[in-house]
Design an enzyme around this catalytic site. Structure first.
Site, PDB file in Angstrom:
ATOM      1  N   ARG A 126      23.966  21.567  31.553  1.00 55.84           N
ATOM      2  CA  ARG A 126      22.911  20.828  31.230  1.00 55.84           C
ATOM      3  C   ARG A 126      22.686  19.430  31.822  1.00 55.84           C
ATOM      4  NH1 ARG A 126      25.775  22.552  26.569  1.00 55.84           N
ATOM      5  NH2 ARG A 126      24.650  24.200  25.023  1.00 55.84           N
ATOM      6  N   LYS A 148      10.016  16.929  40.175  1.00 55.51           N
ATOM      7  CA  LYS A 148       9.687  18.137  39.607  1.00 55.51           C
ATOM      8  C   LYS A 148      10.377  19.144  40.132  1.00 55.51           C
ATOM      9  CE  LYS A 148       4.748  17.748  38.910  1.00 55.51           C
ATOM     10  NZ  LYS A 148       3.311  18.198  39.457  1.00 55.51           N
ATOM     11  N   GLU A 190      -0.316  17.606  52.294  1.00 55.79           N
ATOM     12  CA  GLU A 190       0.208  16.775  51.527  1.00 55.79           C
ATOM     13  C   GLU A 190       0.128  15.165  51.721  1.00 55.79           C
ATOM     14  OE1 GLU A 190       0.627  17.643  48.525  1.00 55.79           O
ATOM     15  OE2 GLU A 190       1.416  19.783  48.535  1.00 55.79           O
ATOM     16  N   LYS A 232       2.967   7.911  45.801  1.00 55.69           N
ATOM     17  CA  LYS A 232       3.467   8.848  44.814  1.00 55.69           C
ATOM     18  C   LYS A 232       4.612   8.005  43.814  1.00 55.69           C
ATOM     19  CE  LYS A 232       5.342  13.321  43.798  1.00 55.69           C
ATOM     20  NZ  LYS A 232       5.661  14.726  44.558  1.00 55.69           N
ATOM     21  N   GLU A 242       3.810  13.766  33.885  1.00 54.87           N
ATOM     22  CA  GLU A 242       2.419  14.259  34.150  1.00 54.87           C
ATOM     23  C   GLU A 242       1.737  14.380  32.842  1.00 54.87           C
ATOM     24  OE1 GLU A 242       0.697  18.242  36.509  1.00 54.87           O
ATOM     25  OE2 GLU A 242       2.108  17.237  37.729  1.00 54.87           O
ATOM     26  N   ARG A 246      -0.311  11.280  36.650  1.00 59.02           N
ATOM     27  CA  ARG A 246       0.401  11.885  37.633  1.00 59.02           C
ATOM     28  C   ARG A 246      -0.453  13.212  38.423  1.00 59.02           C
ATOM     29  NH1 ARG A 246       6.637  13.420  38.308  1.00 59.02           N
ATOM     30  NH2 ARG A 246       6.654  14.674  40.154  1.00 59.02           N
ATOM     31  N   ASN A 250      -2.183  16.493  42.140  1.00 60.09           N
ATOM     32  CA  ASN A 250      -2.356  18.104  42.215  1.00 60.09           C
ATOM     33  C   ASN A 250      -3.702  18.098  42.823  1.00 60.09           C
ATOM     34  OD1 ASN A 250      -0.053  19.065  41.296  1.00 60.09           O
ATOM     35  ND2 ASN A 250      -0.717  18.349  39.155  1.00 60.09           N
ATOM     36  N   HIS A 253      -4.568  21.568  44.457  1.00 57.87           N
ATOM     37  CA  HIS A 253      -3.516  22.660  44.049  1.00 57.87           C
ATOM     38  C   HIS A 253      -3.897  23.849  43.098  1.00 57.87           C
ATOM     39  CE1 HIS A 253      -1.271  19.672  46.052  1.00 57.87           C
ATOM     40  NE2 HIS A 253      -0.082  20.234  45.704  1.00 57.87           N
ATOM     41  N   HIS A 257      -2.737  26.939  44.385  1.00 60.17           N
ATOM     42  CA  HIS A 257      -1.909  27.988  43.688  1.00 60.17           C
ATOM     43  C   HIS A 257      -2.504  29.078  43.499  1.00 60.17           C
ATOM     44  CE1 HIS A 257       0.791  24.567  42.075  1.00 60.17           C
ATOM     45  NE2 HIS A 257       0.735  24.386  43.320  1.00 60.17           N
ATOM     46  N   HIS A 270       2.216  26.921  51.354  1.00 59.57           N
ATOM     47  CA  HIS A 270       1.803  26.052  50.396  1.00 59.57           C
ATOM     48  C   HIS A 270       0.797  24.944  50.887  1.00 59.57           C
ATOM     49  CE1 HIS A 270       1.683  23.687  46.751  1.00 59.57           C
ATOM     50  NE2 HIS A 270       2.111  22.708  47.458  1.00 59.57           N
TER      51      HIS A 270
END
Length: 370
Positions: A126, A148, A190, A232, A242, A246, A250, A253, A257, A270
């Site tokens: 955990r 992330k 990026e 960032k 997010e 935030r 993206n 993206h 994606h 990517h």
């Protein structure tokens, strides 16, 4: 933290989860870059078959005094291995070696290694501490920062994961010298994204210095990494999970994606998918009246100069636009099946909003046709 070696520091302000990003050349020769991090009886360095032979020994030497024993998990290299099966390889090492909840994980590699190590750290017992040691430009300016963590699912990228912050990010710029040119360009995607969504002065700087960045000029890389991390950090500090702001990070993206999933993870890098995706998002912004053609062309030129694709791929010859739309509905920003895009709401400002499917299909057809 006090230390004598030359570096720059960008701080992520998240209360008791705050941490520093160290940026400099030769940090993997400086034990003090890891001063102040948790000590433990055991640690695990997670790396891959490409990065391990280059930098594993150096990192092991640096952290040897902080841990009684340092174990290693070496993964296959590539986006196609960002899966449950590979994630379980990390857990296998942790469990087989009897690692406890104070064990520190070190992510030594690019975005795939960083995402999976962070996700493993979030899940194991955990939550155990982890440190990001990114070795690609993409990881240094984006994926290692902000907490992330995720793996891919065949139906969507990064759909299974957690928000989990590292203890520190150590960016050694010298590791970028071993990057293949294709990986360098992927990382520049990026870097480039931060200008149109937040800081047009940075976009102008990137245009003026893109050749220096492509030539691995140390001063140019140091500024690009620092400024990207500053932007960032500012965004993540306001919206860690997010829920609003935030999402602007993206940019490109949603389309990107879809390209990755549609072609098969790993066919395009990517950053390559994001590069083409940003061109598509800029074109959609233009067709919605948010920016003019001159801006889109300026942006397209910058993407091309970075060695990135400006033309999107056909992912399904029989139903290309519909296939894009189907993939984009499996996106974390989608709401009740409605696709949400990060668009340029005037240069230097971003907005998250929807768009009619018919208009999006026109953009896809236009951008795939080139």
């Amino acid at each position: 933290m006090t230390s004598m070696f030359a570096h720059e520091t960008v701080s992520i302000d998240l209360g008791d989860r705050s941490y520093d990003i160290l940026i400099g050349s030769g940090l993997l020769q400086e034990a003090s870059a890891f001063d102040g991090l948790p000590r433990s009886s055991s640690a695990v360095i997670v790396t891959n078959e490409t990065v391990g032979p280059l930098y594993l020994d150096a990192l092991q030497r640096l952290i040897a005094s902080r841990h009684h024993v340092v174990h290693v998990a070496v993964l296959k290299d590539g986006e196609s291995y960002k899966t449950w099966a590979t994630l379980n390889q990390i857990f296998d090492v942790l469990l087989d070696r009897g690692c406890d909840r104070k064990t520190v994980l070190y992510a030594l590699g690019g975005g795939v290694v960083g995402d999976m190590t962070g996700f493993a750290a979030a899940c194991y017992m955990r939550g155990v501490p982890f440190v990001q040691v990114p070795t690609t430009l993409l990881a240094q300016v984006d994926s290692s920062v902000g907490g992330k963590t995720a793996i891919n699912h065949p139906l969507g990228k990064n759909m299974i994961g957690a928000f989990y912050q590292p203890q520190r990010v150590v960016c050694d710029l010298q590791t970028l010298a071993t990057l293949p040119r294709r990986e360098l360009s992927a990382g520049l995607a990026e870097v480039i994204k931060y200008g149109p969504i937040h800081d047009m002065d940075f976009m102008a700087w990137t245009e003026a210095n893109i050749d220096a960045l492509m030539a691995l000029d140390t001063d140019a890389l140091a500024y690009a990494v620092r400024r990207s991390c500053e932007i960032k950090a500012a965004v993540v500090g306001q919206d860690e999970r997010e829920s609003g702001l935030r999402a602007i990070l993206n940019f490109g993206h949603t389309f990107g994606h879809a390209i990755e999933a549609g072609l098969g993870f790993g066919v395009w890098l990517h950053g390559e998918a994001v590069g083409a995706g940003m061109v598509m998002a800029a074109e959609l912004s233009r067709r919605l009246g948010l920016v003019d053609e001159a801006f889109v062309e300026r942006f397209r030129q910058l993407i091309g100069r970075a060695g990135l694709p400006v033309k999107a791929p056909v992912i399904d010859p029989a139903r290309n636009a519909q296939s894009y739309l189907d993939h984009m509905r499996v996106d974390k920003k989608a709401e009740a099946g409605d696709i949400r895009f990060v668009l340029i709401d005037g240069p230097g400002k971003a907005v998250v909003r929807g768009a009619p499917d018919a208009l999006v299909a026109e953009v896809i057809d236009h951008c795939c046709a080139g």
